[in-house]
Enzyme design. Structure first.
Site, PDB file in Angstrom:
ATOM      1  N   LYS A   1      -4.582  -9.247  -6.197  1.00  0.00           N
ATOM      2  CA  LYS A   1      -5.814  -9.431  -5.448  1.00  0.00           C
ATOM      3  C   LYS A   1      -6.890  -8.439  -5.906  1.00  0.00           C
ATOM      4  CE  LYS A   1      -6.431  -7.710  -1.198  1.00  0.00           C
ATOM      5  NZ  LYS A   1      -7.808  -7.210  -1.118  1.00  0.00           N
TER       6      LYS A   1
ATOM      7  N   LYS B   1     -11.101  -3.249  -3.283  1.00  0.00           N
ATOM      8  CA  LYS B   1     -12.020  -2.129  -3.469  1.00  0.00           C
ATOM      9  C   LYS B   1     -11.268  -0.845  -3.772  1.00  0.00           C
ATOM     10  CE  LYS B   1     -13.382  -2.482   1.125  1.00  0.00           C
ATOM     11  NZ  LYS B   1     -12.219  -2.486   2.034  1.00  0.00           N
TER      12      LYS B   1
ATOM     13  N   LYS C   1       0.815  -1.222   0.000  1.00  0.00           N
ATOM     14  CA  LYS C   1       0.000   0.000   0.000  1.00  0.00           C
ATOM     15  C   LYS C   1       0.842   1.262   0.000  1.00  0.00           C
ATOM     16  CE  LYS C   1      -4.363  -1.683   1.461  1.00  0.00           C
ATOM     17  NZ  LYS C   1      -5.596  -1.456   2.175  1.00  0.00           N
TER      18      LYS C   1
HETATM   19  P1  ATP Z   1      -8.562  -2.188   0.426  1.00  0.00           P
HETATM   20  O1  ATP Z   1      -8.108  -2.236  -1.001  1.00  0.00           O
HETATM   21  O2  ATP Z   1      -9.064  -0.835   0.857  1.00  0.00           O
HETATM   22  O3  ATP Z   1      -7.563  -2.778   1.390  1.00  0.00           O
HETATM   23  P2  ATP Z   1      -9.977  -4.689   0.399  1.00  0.00           P
HETATM   24  O4  ATP Z   1     -10.840  -5.034  -0.759  1.00  0.00           O
HETATM   25  O5  ATP Z   1      -8.643  -5.349   0.509  1.00  0.00           O
HETATM   26  O6  ATP Z   1      -9.866  -3.109   0.456  1.00  0.00           O
HETATM   27  P3  ATP Z   1     -10.394  -4.926   3.255  1.00  0.00           P
HETATM   28  O7  ATP Z   1     -11.371  -4.049   3.962  1.00  0.00           O
HETATM   29  O8  ATP Z   1      -8.945  -4.589   3.367  1.00  0.00           O
HETATM   30  O9  ATP Z   1     -10.834  -4.984   1.715  1.00  0.00           O
HETATM   31  O10 ATP Z   1     -10.604  -6.431   3.735  1.00  0.00           O
HETATM   32  C1  ATP Z   1     -11.831  -6.878   4.308  1.00  0.00           C
HETATM   33  C2  ATP Z   1     -11.878  -8.388   4.311  1.00  0.00           C
HETATM   34  O11 ATP Z   1     -12.057  -8.865   2.973  1.00  0.00           O
HETATM   35  C3  ATP Z   1     -10.603  -9.052   4.840  1.00  0.00           C
HETATM   36  O12 ATP Z   1     -10.977 -10.201   5.580  1.00  0.00           O
HETATM   37  C4  ATP Z   1      -9.881  -9.460   3.589  1.00  0.00           C
HETATM   38  O13 ATP Z   1      -9.014 -10.564   3.787  1.00  0.00           O
HETATM   39  C5  ATP Z   1     -11.044  -9.819   2.680  1.00  0.00           C
HETATM   40  N1  ATP Z   1     -10.683  -9.665   1.270  1.00  0.00           N
HETATM   41  C6  ATP Z   1     -10.288  -8.523   0.670  1.00  0.00           C
HETATM   42  N2  ATP Z   1     -10.041  -8.733  -0.621  1.00  0.00           N
HETATM   43  C7  ATP Z   1     -10.266 -10.062  -0.833  1.00  0.00           C
HETATM   44  C8  ATP Z   1     -10.167 -10.898  -1.979  1.00  0.00           C
HETATM   45  N3  ATP Z   1      -9.782 -10.405  -3.153  1.00  0.00           N
HETATM   46  N4  ATP Z   1     -10.476 -12.202  -1.848  1.00  0.00           N
HETATM   47  C9  ATP Z   1     -10.872 -12.711  -0.654  1.00  0.00           C
HETATM   48  N5  ATP Z   1     -10.981 -11.976   0.466  1.00  0.00           N
HETATM   49  C10 ATP Z   1     -10.683 -10.657   0.375  1.00  0.00           C
HETATM   50 MG    MG Z   2      -7.316  -4.776   2.123  1.00  0.00          MG
END
Ligand code: ATP
Ligand code: MG
Length: 334
Positions: A195, A198, A112
């Protein structure tokens, strides 16, 4: 006593990765009758810039996504982190337990912060200690997360163990990461080695829970893939990350194993598989987006749920924080 804690950052609209890796499993844990505490981690979200109005909307929208995915505020505690100050308070104490060397190994910070880490916020660096506080302030024993958060839950175990060791107590239980199912790491639709997130600048890289049927179908149709047909066996997906990702998504949405999906689609091309996946995704996600839109029409109901959840969370967290301070030698006279 088993207790589940997990959180999601309201740092944008939630994605299919968040749904399959987190939300869907949050509802399952609740339905198993385990005590479940779920948190919209707004203090984590601000480790990178958030426009205040957008953060407010995203927090309410994420709460709506939890409820629409089956998290029932009557059976689970659902709240936003900043309304329970014990998280931030315990995080400070844990900042003083965690070691710089441990933080330096965290891959999420490296991802990040990017190339210019000098410009990253101090909060982004300390993020894992706040996450440890989120979990430990409830003495939670199980943490359902996606694969990407495994390292942070392991760090939480290290912080708990160091605290117990330093103060010669058996106070913080070591939480277990629960990383289960076929969608523990949903990949970007544009790049099978990244990955789905969002916060990815490319909207085409992800399916948002608020995307309409046409958008979902278009994004899946345009998803990067190789030209070959789907193999009949799992081993055939080994060096095909994009194909494997779409098969895993199908399996998770349909509650099938990837082998069962290949049993049905092995030998067929993406011209057949992608429309089938798009139909399945729309079938599973459209009830969620409809319910989210209904809930978002009146945010006062959501705000009330978050406030009541925060009261319940606070009632658990406050005494654990007080005990922590007491163990550490803080004078407690009021
Ligand atoms: P950001 O990019 O802001 O970090 P994010 O999509 O990674 O957003 P988080 O809020 O960081 O979302 O993570 C929330 C939950 O969703 C965590 O348990 C994380 O492991 C899970 N998660 C995030 N992205 C994935 C993915 N691509 N596949 C499976 N689980 C995910
Ligand atoms: Mg995340």
């Amino acid at each position: 006593k088993p207790r589940v804690f997990s959180g999601i950052q309201p740092s944008g609209g939630l994605t299919l990765g968040n749904y399959l890796g987190a939300l869907k499993r949050f509802a399952q844990k609740q339905d198993e009758g385990i005590e479940t505490i779920y948190c919209l981690v707004d203090l984590h979200a601000i480790t990178v810039w958030q426009d205040p109005e957008a953060l407010r909307r995203q927090t309410r929208e994420a709460a709506a996504a939890f409820i629409a995915s089956g998290v029932d505020p009557a059976r689970s505690i659902l709240f936003n982190q900043s309304q329970v100050s014990a998280h931030a308070e315990l995080a400070w104490a844990l900042n003083c337990v965690a070691r710089l060397g441990w933080m330096n190994r965290m891959t999420q910070f490296k991802d990040k912060a990017g190339k210019n880490a000098e410009k990253a916020s101090l909060g982004l660096y300390a993020y894992p200690a706040l996450m440890a506080a989120d979990i430990l302030v409830y003495h939670a024993t199980m943490v359902p997360v996606g694969e990407d958060q495994k390292q942070h839950v392991e760090l939480t175990r290290d912080i708990a163990a160091k605290f117990n060791h330093d103060f010669k107590v058996d106070f913080f239980p070591a939480p277990e990461p629960l990383i289960e199912g076929t969608a523990t790491r949903v990949m970007s639709l544009r790049d099978g080695t990244k990955k789905m997130s969002k916060s990815d600048p490319s909207d085409a890289s992800r399916i948002n829970l608020t995307d309409d049927a046409d958008t979902i179908a278009k994004k899946i149709r345009k998803a990067t893939t190789d030209p070959a047909e789907l193999p009949g066996e799992i081993e055939g997906l080994k060096d095909r990350p994009e194909a494997r990702n779409l098969v895993n998504i199908y399996a998770a949405l349909a509650d099938m194993t990837p082998a069962q999906v290949l049993g049905e689609y092995g030998g067929k091309g993406f011209g057949t598989f992608k429309p089938a996946l798009a139909d399945l995704a729309v079938e599973k996600l459209s009830p969620i987006s409809t319910e989210m839109a209904r809930l978002m029409a009146d945010p006062t109901e959501i705000d009330q749920i978050l406030g009541q959840g925060a009261d319940k969370a606070d009632a658990i967290a406050r005494p654990i924080l007080a005990q922590t301070y007491d163990i550490m030698g803080m004078v407690r006279s009021r």
